[in-house]
Enzyme design. Structure first.
Site: not given
Ligand code: NAD
Length: 299
Positions: A62, A98, A140-141
């Site tokens: 992304k 998003d 990112g989310a």
């Molecule tokens: P990313 O890898 O960019 O960010 C992950 C985040 O999780 C970071 O802030 C990291 O610090 C935190 N994290 C990871 N492991 C951790 C732990 N053990 N303890 C505390 N914090 C922890 O991922 P992303 O793209 O931002 O996605 C995050 C979540 O959102 C994912 O589960 C993804 O599936 C979900 N998501 C859902 C949608 C939707 O449409 N529903 C869209 C985008 C992302």
């Protein structure tokens, strides 16, 4: 249409968009393709020519795809990430649906439906002026969600395991939003004092996701701390596998209104569909397809 992912296995998007094309009688297809980071630029270059209308982009591409676009929408520019590519002649426009998808999903919940502007259509974003939100995570989310909450008028606090990353998110998005007081970092030590002022708690970490880093845990807080939230607070988890994450289970046991990430997934897809086709997305058809896919039922 393509979904550029790595790996490409588990997405519900092909089911949602396939069902939407069929429902509208459109002669289009949607296919998830596994693109390694080294092949991303070549895969994107192919999208600039027919027959492609565009693509979706997901983990881990992304952010990397943004500099490959000819143009970015203001949301994609602010968030620094693209989840939807639209071809206009031979130019590629990068969108990020998003954040808007998150707001549309929020407006399905009764406490937020009441905050939709009176003249707005179904699924319009709620007016969150005067509301305070706590966003867990700074990936990112989280960036997309924080940007959309600020745009809807809310005050936002960001708590992340790595506080420096939360500070970077805050600094980047403060540059976009002139009112710096509405976006702040929440230190872990300050969490108990903050929770009683929170109207909306959003998990945008991957904690609680099956197959993720800590599927059985709550993100960054103890279950007992949920009792510090006001009784009218809402808890949203962007995770949708499982449907009831540990956070949502604990919050609903305390009587709080909860929502998982499926409505956001559906709405971000619906907004992408509209950007590609110019037609109103059949949102309920897309939702049913996503729910069927999640439950492992055939189309
Ligand atoms: P990313 O890898 O960019 O960010 C992950 C985040 O999780 C970071 O802030 C990291 O610090 C935190 N994290 C990871 N492991 C951790 C732990 N053990 N303890 C505390 N914090 C922890 O991922 P992303 O793209 O931002 O996605 C995050 C979540 O959102 C994912 O589960 C993804 O599936 C979900 N998501 C859902 C949608 C939707 O449409 N529903 C869209 C985008 C992302």
């Amino acid at each position: 249409m393509l979904l550029l992912a790595h790996p490409a296995g588990h997405s519900l998007s092909p089911l949602m968009h396939g069902a939407a094309f069929r429902a509208l009688g459109l002669n289009a297809t949607y296919e998830a393709v596994d693109v390694a980071p080294a092949d991303l630029a070549a895969a994107v270059a192919r999208l600039a020519e027919p027959p492609f209308l565009g693509a979706n982009v997901t983990v881990p591409h992304k952010e990397a795809v943004a500099p490959l676009m000819n143009e970015l929408t203001p949301a994609a520019q602010a968030v620094g990430a693209v989840n939807t590519i639209v071809r206009r002649d031979h130019r590629l426009v990068g969108h990020n649906t998003d954040g808007e998808g998150f707001l549309r999903a929020l407006s399905e919940l009764a406490p937020f439906a009441a905050l939709q502007p009176a003249d707005a259509g179904r699924g319009a974003a709620p007016d969150l002026t005067g509301r305070t939100c706590l966003v867990l995570g700074a990936g990112g989310a989280a960036r997309a969600v924080v940007h959309s909450l600020l745009a809807a008028g809310a005050a936002v606090k960001v708590l992340n395991r790595n506080e420096a990353r939360a500070a970077r998110l805050v600094e980047d998005l403060q540059r976009v939003d002139a009112d710096e007081r509405r976006l702040t970092v929440c230190a872990a030590s300050d969490l108990p004092a903050q929770l009683s002022h929170i109207d909306l708690l959003v998990n945008s970490t991957s904690v609680g996701m099956s197959g993720g880093p800590e599927p059985e845990s709550l993100p960054l807080l103890e279950g007992s701390q949920l009792a510090l939230l006001p009784p009218a607070a809402v808890v949203v988890d962007l995770v949708y596998r499982p449907a009831l994450t540990p956070l949502l289970r604990a919050a609903s046991q305390r009587g709080l209104v909860v929502q998982n990430g499926l409505p956001m997934l559906v709405w971000q897809g619906a907004l992408a569909f509209e950007a590609w086709t110019g037609s109103a997305a059949p949102v309920e058809v897309m939702r049913e397809a996503a729910e069927r896919g999640l439950a492992g039922r055939p189309a």
